[in-house]
Design an enzyme around this catalytic site. Sequence first.
Site, short mmCIF file in Angstrom:
data_model
loop_
_atom_site.label_atom_id
_atom_site.label_comp_id
_atom_site.label_asym_id
_atom_site.label_seq_id
_atom_site.Cartn_x
_atom_site.Cartn_y
_atom_site.Cartn_z
N ASP A 196 -9.85 3.04 1.93
CA ASP A 196 -9.92 2.55 3.32
C ASP A 196 -10.43 3.64 4.25
OD1 ASP A 196 -9.04 -0.08 2.97
OD2 ASP A 196 -6.93 0.50 3.07
N LYS A 241 0.80 -1.22 0.00
CA LYS A 241 0.00 0.00 0.00
C LYS A 241 0.83 1.28 0.00
CE LYS A 241 -4.23 -1.81 2.05
NZ LYS A 241 -5.33 -1.55 3.01
#
Length: 287
Positions: free
Chosen positions: A107, A71
């Site tokens: 997210d 990420k």
Amino acid sequence: MEINSKTRLCCLIGHPVKHSISPNIHNTLFQKLNLNYVYLAFDIDPKDLRSTVRGFRAMNVLGFNVTIPHKINVIKYLDKIDSSAKESGSVNTVVNRGGELVGYNTDIDGIINSLKDVEYDNCGRALVIGAGGVARAAIVALRNLGLEDIIVCNRRLWRAAALVRKFRNDHLKMKAISISEASRYSRNASIIINATPIGMWPNVDETPLNSHEISRNAVVLDLVYNPLKTKLIIEAEKAGAKTITGLKPLIEQAAKAFMLWTSIDPPRELMWSVAEKTLKEIFRNEG
């Protein structure tokens, strides 16, 4: 769902991805909404991340999701990142816009949407367990929700300290602690977020906190979704705390990614149904 020469590819990259349910969710949505797309998961070793992104660009993929451990490092291989990715310093969704790879962090939306419907002390303290890409998203989400006191807890103290240095400012009080110190702060936390793999299948008996270390006034959000109810959630329920399982933020972040790729707001009820069914099958087959 027919795959033909016009089928576009969406995918997930991570290491590992064996137990991801994202292909089940997205492929069901593509079929239900009659979209000529397919979603695949690829286990990508960190050393192959650069060549993978270059390959996706060459293949003109529609977009891809990014999970542990890519990420943060994936950012250097993208053309542009939006404000959510800049804020968090991590990316979990990439969209191919005419050959330009743009990174987002859905997210953050997933965590905000999971917490917005529960009551908590907005002036209280939040405890974030973990210091990876998801923890970064959790810190941004908490800050955007108005929390001003955040404790970051991690096994490697230096990683927690690095996040504190990145996010702390005049309006956000932060402190880094080791995981061995978590119980000293968890009893007074109004929000507790587990942003680590602790408790994930097959290590279902692991938990970062036990019931006596959690306040009955707290909201406990575990970002682990496999199993459906982790040991942390079970312990939080014993303490009388409000709980949010990892399925809620998973569905919300996936819905935002789907919208970025297709401009369609997907049916959450269908996503929930597919996710729950898939997880129960996984647990039954491997349990």
